[in-house]
Design a protein around this motif. Structure first.
Motif, short mmCIF file in Angstrom:
data_model
loop_
_atom_site.label_atom_id
_atom_site.label_comp_id
_atom_site.label_asym_id
_atom_site.label_seq_id
_atom_site.Cartn_x
_atom_site.Cartn_y
_atom_site.Cartn_z
N PRO A 1 -3.08 -1.69 -0.32
CA PRO A 1 -2.07 -0.85 0.35
C PRO A 1 -1.42 0.19 -0.57
O PRO A 1 -1.00 1.25 -0.11
CB PRO A 1 -1.04 -1.89 0.82
N ILE A 2 -1.38 -0.11 -1.87
CA ILE A 2 -0.85 0.88 -2.82
C ILE A 2 -1.96 1.82 -3.26
O ILE A 2 -1.83 3.05 -3.15
CB ILE A 2 -0.24 0.18 -4.06
N LEU A 3 -3.05 1.26 -3.75
CA LEU A 3 -4.14 2.07 -4.29
C LEU A 3 -4.73 2.99 -3.23
O LEU A 3 -5.00 4.16 -3.50
CB LEU A 3 -5.23 1.15 -4.84
N CYS A 4 -4.94 2.49 -2.03
CA CYS A 4 -5.52 3.28 -0.93
C CYS A 4 -4.42 3.72 0.04
O CYS A 4 -4.62 3.72 1.26
CB CYS A 4 -6.58 2.47 -0.20
N GLY A 5 -3.29 4.11 -0.52
CA GLY A 5 -2.15 4.53 0.31
C GLY A 5 -2.48 5.70 1.22
O GLY A 5 -1.95 5.80 2.34
N ILE A 6 -3.35 6.61 0.76
CA ILE A 6 -3.75 7.75 1.59
C ILE A 6 -4.51 7.25 2.81
O ILE A 6 -4.24 7.66 3.95
CB ILE A 6 -4.63 8.72 0.78
N PHE A 7 -5.48 6.35 2.59
CA PHE A 7 -6.24 5.79 3.72
C PHE A 7 -5.30 5.06 4.68
O PHE A 7 -5.45 5.15 5.91
CB PHE A 7 -7.30 4.81 3.22
N LEU A 8 -4.35 4.31 4.12
CA LEU A 8 -3.41 3.54 4.94
C LEU A 8 -2.57 4.48 5.81
O LEU A 8 -2.37 4.22 7.00
CB LEU A 8 -2.51 2.69 4.05
N ALA A 9 -2.08 5.56 5.21
CA ALA A 9 -1.25 6.52 5.96
C ALA A 9 -2.05 7.17 7.09
O ALA A 9 -1.53 7.37 8.19
CB ALA A 9 -0.72 7.59 5.01
N GLU A 10 -3.32 7.48 6.82
CA GLU A 10 -4.17 8.09 7.85
C GLU A 10 -4.39 7.10 9.00
O GLU A 10 -4.32 7.47 10.18
CB GLU A 10 -5.52 8.49 7.24
N ASN A 11 -4.67 5.84 8.66
CA ASN A 11 -4.85 4.80 9.68
C ASN A 11 -3.60 4.61 10.51
O ASN A 11 -3.64 4.58 11.75
CB ASN A 11 -5.22 3.48 9.01
#
Length: 419
Positions: A330-340
């Motif tokens: 959730p931290i490292l892939c925060g961009i992916f998480l925000a898009e989702n």
């Protein structure tokens, strides 16, 4: 393959052959070769895609510069996949179970994404593969990875424990025996190991089996969510490739630390024997994505398509799971998480307002999130969030997302000492 050849030559005392024993050398060579493949050979693949008229189908959504992308070659993820596989096959130690899992992941999701792109391009179906088949493919990979990590005797860790005096860490002691474990790293806590067995402590004698079941289910969830997140992020020139390369650097660092006894001891994280081969894979991954940016950066000459985006997301997910850092995603892939999250929030808010007011309203001007910044505020869109009012150029959106990605990657590594 070259690893075994030069290992044999080293036994014959051939000068220089011993270089292939060093992870740093093999990783460097994998990085250089992947860059070479993705930049030089990538041009030929793009030309071939153009000859086959494999172009992007674009819907007019009123975004700046959108229609100019029509006909741009897609399925460029083939470049990334080749640029990863060739260096890893040449410089990796192919008997390593972790490396095998990463190769399976790359080929599996590459094939899944290719099938989706094929349906879109050649069968003229804009929706591509039916969503349920994508999910089945992702679930299947998650199941394979989870069960392999559970069943393989090579998948072990050496557990660590702190020796404290007056709340000060004096040393980190590692158990001498390699063990099968469902432990993983969790950020921001004093003892940064979390065992999935704690979730099923009520199970008594079946606790260990149920813990692995939870681990396998977690693996399936992470693979599915991260690969879909990368797929949603692939909407602007260079966004998915650049973000993935940044994440790849962080994962490479984490893999090296987890496989190095002294670094693992210093950071008080579990030591994972054999994980050093993942550094070779990470180097090839970084080289492939950075090299792809040569043609994918704004204005893009090729798009990766689902062939690339699903593969990148799956690689990141499986890599993090193997080195027991999936809870840092959730931290490292925060961009992916925000898009989702932006897509889920948009859909949920629309359904809520339609049920309550009879007319569906938007939370963002457009989802996924990166498209929100391409729409002007107060442009007749009934959206809850209108700022920014002015359209942000595509290249600026991408660079700002990259900068956020760099901050998140650094923060992810720093969390290992933030307790």
């Amino acid at each position: 393959m070259l690893y075994y050849l030069f290992n044999y030559l080293d036994q014959l005392d051939i000068p220089g052959a011993g270089m292939f024993k060093y992870i740093s050398f093999r990783s460097g060579m994998a990085l250089i070769l992947s860059l070479f493949i993705s930049t030089l050979i990538g041009r030929r693949i793009i030309d071939k895609l153009q000859k086959l008229q494999i172009g992007e189908t674009v819907r007019n959504l009123g975004l700046e510069g959108q229609m100019s992308k029509k006909g741009t070659p897609t399925m460029g993820g083939i470049i990334i996949i080749i640029a990863i596989l060739v260096p890893v096959l040449l410089f990796g130690r192919l008997g390593n179970i972790y490396l095998i899992l990463m190769l399976v992941t790359t080929i599996w999701l590459g094939a899944l994404g290719f099938a989706d792109d094929y349906i879109k391009v050649f069968r003229k179906n804009k929706e591509g593969m039916h969503g349920k088949f994508k999910i089945i493919g992702q679930l299947g990979l998650g199941l394979i990875v989870g069960l392999t990590l559970f069943l393989s005797p090579e998948v072990v860790i050496i557990e660590n424990s702190e020796i404290r005096h007056n709340d000060v860490i004096e040393a980190v002691r590692y158990h001498e025996v390699e063990t099968k474990s469902t432990k993983t790293t969790i950020p921001f806590v004093k003892n940064n190991n979390f065992d999935y067995a704690q979730l099923v402590s009520w199970a008594g004698e079946y606790k260990e089996e149920l813990a692995w079941l939870v681990f396998v289910l977690m693996t399936i969830f992470v693979v599915t969510s991260v690969s879909n997140g990368a797929n949603l992020t692939d909407g602007l020139d260079g966004l998915a490739a650049g973000t993935s390369s940044i994440i790849g650097v962080a994962l490479g660092v984490l893999a090296y630390m987890s496989s190095h006894f002294q670094f693992a001891s210093f950071l008080n994280i579990m030591f994972i024997p054999g994980a050093e081969e993942l550094v070779v894979f990470a180097a090839a991954f970084i080289g492939a994505t950075v090299g792809f940016l040569w043609y994918n950066a704004y204005p893009a000459q090729v798009f990766m398509g689902d062939t690339g985006s699903l593969t990148l997301g799956g690689i990141i997910a499986v890599f993090a799971i193997i080195i027991r850092k999936e809870l840092l995603i959730p931290i490292l892939c925060g961009i992916f998480l925000a898009e989702n999250l932006s897509v889920m929030m948009q859909v949920a808010y629309f359904k809520y307002t339609k049920k309550k007011y009879g007319t569906g309203k938007r939370m963002f001007k457009m989802a996924p999130l990166h498209h929100h910044f391409q729409k002007p505020g107060n442009a007749g869109l009934d959206a809850l969030v209108q700022k920014p009012f002015n359209v942000v150029p595509e290249s600026k959106i991408v660079v700002r997302f990259w900068l956020i990605g760099i901050i998140l990657a650094v923060l992810t590594i720093v969390t290992l000492k933030m307790r």
